[in-house]
Motif scaffolding. Structure first.
Motif, mmCIF file in Angstrom:
data_model
loop_
_atom_site.group_PDB
_atom_site.id
_atom_site.type_symbol
_atom_site.label_atom_id
_atom_site.label_comp_id
_atom_site.label_asym_id
_atom_site.label_seq_id
_atom_site.Cartn_x
_atom_site.Cartn_y
_atom_site.Cartn_z
ATOM 1 N N GLN A 280 0.836 -1.195 0.000
ATOM 2 C CA GLN A 280 0.000 0.000 0.000
ATOM 3 C C GLN A 280 0.878 1.254 0.000
ATOM 4 O O GLN A 280 1.965 1.263 0.585
ATOM 5 N N GLU B 68 -2.387 1.367 10.460
ATOM 6 C CA GLU B 68 -3.532 1.056 11.320
ATOM 7 C C GLU B 68 -4.490 0.118 10.606
ATOM 8 O O GLU B 68 -4.999 -0.849 11.208
ATOM 9 N N ASN B 69 -4.754 0.389 9.335
ATOM 10 C CA ASN B 69 -5.639 -0.481 8.550
ATOM 11 C C ASN B 69 -5.042 -1.873 8.376
ATOM 12 O O ASN B 69 -5.751 -2.884 8.438
ATOM 13 N N GLN C 265 -5.446 -3.941 11.489
ATOM 14 C CA GLN C 265 -6.817 -4.424 11.642
ATOM 15 C C GLN C 265 -7.115 -5.577 10.687
ATOM 16 O O GLN C 265 -7.856 -6.499 11.013
ATOM 17 N N LYS C 266 -6.513 -5.522 9.522
ATOM 18 C CA LYS C 266 -6.805 -6.499 8.464
ATOM 19 C C LYS C 266 -6.057 -7.812 8.653
ATOM 20 O O LYS C 266 -6.592 -8.891 8.355
#
Length: 323
Positions: free
Chosen positions: A187, A201-202, A205-206
Motif C-alpha cells: 500500500q 492502522e488499517n 486491523q486487516k
C-alpha cells in the motif's frame, strides 16, 4: 562525512579549479519543500550548496525555489527560465513537470534532473539518482534474513513515480526468492508519516499476524512503528526503512530500538552534487585526464545505496542535518 563527500564529488572531476571563472553564471534550482524529514535534509543541502558556491565563486548566482505542489513547481521553473538562467536543476514532485523541463532544455539551458525523474528521455543533459533497485533489495533482504527467511511481510510504497516503481518491484522481487515469505499487502504511504500511520492502522486491523514491515523510507517507517506501538500488538519483529534520517541512524549506532536494526542510504546531499554538476556542465568543463578516453561530462549518475547496520552506522550519522 560520507554525505559531504558525495556533495562535493562533482568538484573533483575537472581539469583544474573552477573557482572564480571569468563568466557569470545563473543557476536555478527547483525542488519540493520540506514536507517530510528526508526532503527537509535535501532542502538543507540545497541551501548549503548555495552558500558554498557563494564562497567558492562570486560569479555563480544560485536561486532556489521550494514548492509545495507540482503545479507550483511548474510555475517556479517557468519563472526561473524567464530570468535567463544558464543551468536548471530539477528535483521533480512528479513527472507532471516534464513539459516545462523540456521547454527549458529546448531553450539551450543546461538541465540536470534528479531522483523522481521526468516521463520523457532526451530532455536533460544529466540525470542523477540513487540506486533505487539495490536500495530496496538490500533493505528487504536484511529484513527477510533477520526473520530467518519465513514470515508475513507488509510493503509500504511511496508516491507513484519511476523511482517508487523500481523500489517496490525490487522489494517484491527479493521476497519472491524466499518460499517462506508471504507478502500480505503493498500500500502507498506517499512518503508521509501521518499517511503511513493510517495505512498501518488499517493493515493491523486487516492482518492478525505480521512479522516484518518494509517501508522504502524512514519517515514512513516511523509512522508505521507509531501505529504498531499504539495498537498494543507484539507480533512484528522488525521494520526497515531507508534514507538515513539521523535519529534512525543514531538508534542503530546506540542499539536502542529492537525494531530497527538496519537502514539504507539515499543521500539527500544529491541535490548539492546535482547543483555542482550543473555549474560544471554549463561551463563546458571536461573530466580530468585520469578518466581515460572519457572526457565529456556524464549523462547519467547513479549514487550507490549502502546498507547501514550496527557495524558501520557511526560513519553515516550526520548531526548537522535537521532530521
Amino acid at each position: 562525512m560520507r554525505y559531504l563527500a558525495i556533495a562535493i564529488l562533482a568538484l573533483c572531476v575537472t581539469i583544474g579549479a573552477t573557482q572564480a571563472a571569468d563568466t557569470k553564471l545563473k543557476v536555478g534550482v527547483s525542488m519540493p519543500s520540506a514536507t517530510h524529514g528526508w526532503m527537509a535534509n535535501a532542502n538543507y543541502w540545497a541551501n548549503k550548496a548555495k552558500e558554498d558556491w557563494a564562497q567558492w565563486d562570486p560569479n555563480v548566482e544560485i536561486e532556489l525555489k521550494f514548492s509545495g505542489t507540482s503545479n507550483q513547481q511548474a510555475s517556479d521553473i517557468e519563472d526561473l527560465v524567464t530570468k535567463d538562467i544558464d543551468a536548471l536543476v530539477v528535483f521533480p514532485h512528479d513527472t507532471s513537470v516534464t513539459n516545462v523541463v523540456e521547454q527549458a532544455f529546448n531553450q539551450g539551458i543546461y538541465v540536470v534532473v534528479l531522483d523522481r525523474g521526468v516521463s520523457k528521455e532526451g530532455i536533460y543533459d544529466l540525470y542523477i539518482t540513487g540506486d533505487d533497485y539495490n536500495y530496496s533489495r538490500k533493505g528487504m533482504k536484511f529484513l527477510i534474513d533477520s526473520l530467518g527467511g519465513n514470515g508475513n511481510v507488509i510493503i509500504i510504497s511511496g508516491t507513484p513515480t519511476p523511482i517508487d516503481t523500481i523500489r517496490t518491484n525490487a522489494a517484491k522481487e527479493i521476497a519472491a526468492e524466499y518460499p517462506g515469505i508471504k507478502v500480505l499487502d503493498v500500500q502507498p504511504g506517499e512518503w508521509n508519516r501521518q499517511k503511513t500511520l493510517a495505512v498501518m492502522e488499517n493493515m493491523l486491523q486487516k492482518y492478525p499476524k505480521i512479522d516484518g514491515v518494509f517501508t522504502c523510507d524512514d519517515d514512513m517507517m516511523l509512522g508505521a512503528i507509531q501505529a504498531y506501538r499504539e495498537s498494543g500488538r507484539s507480533d512484528i519483529k522488525m521494520f526497515v526503512g531507508g534514507g538515513a534520517l539521523k535519529n534512525v541512524v543514531k538508534e542503530i549506532v546506540d542499539d536502542t530500538n529492537p525494531l530497527v536494526k538496519a537502514d539504507c542510504t539515499y543521500p539527500p546531499s544529491v541535490i548539492a552534487t546535482a547543483t555542482s554538476y550543473a555549474i560544471l556542465g554549463a561551463r563546458g568543463e571536461k573530466l580530468n585526464p585520469y578518466i581515460y578516453q572519457i572526457r565529456a561530462m556524464p549523462s547519467r549518475i547513479i549514487v550507490p545505496a549502502e546498507l547501514i547496520t550496527k557495524e558501520n552506522a557511526a560513519e553515516f550519522y550526520n548531526p548537522d542535518t535537521p532530521f
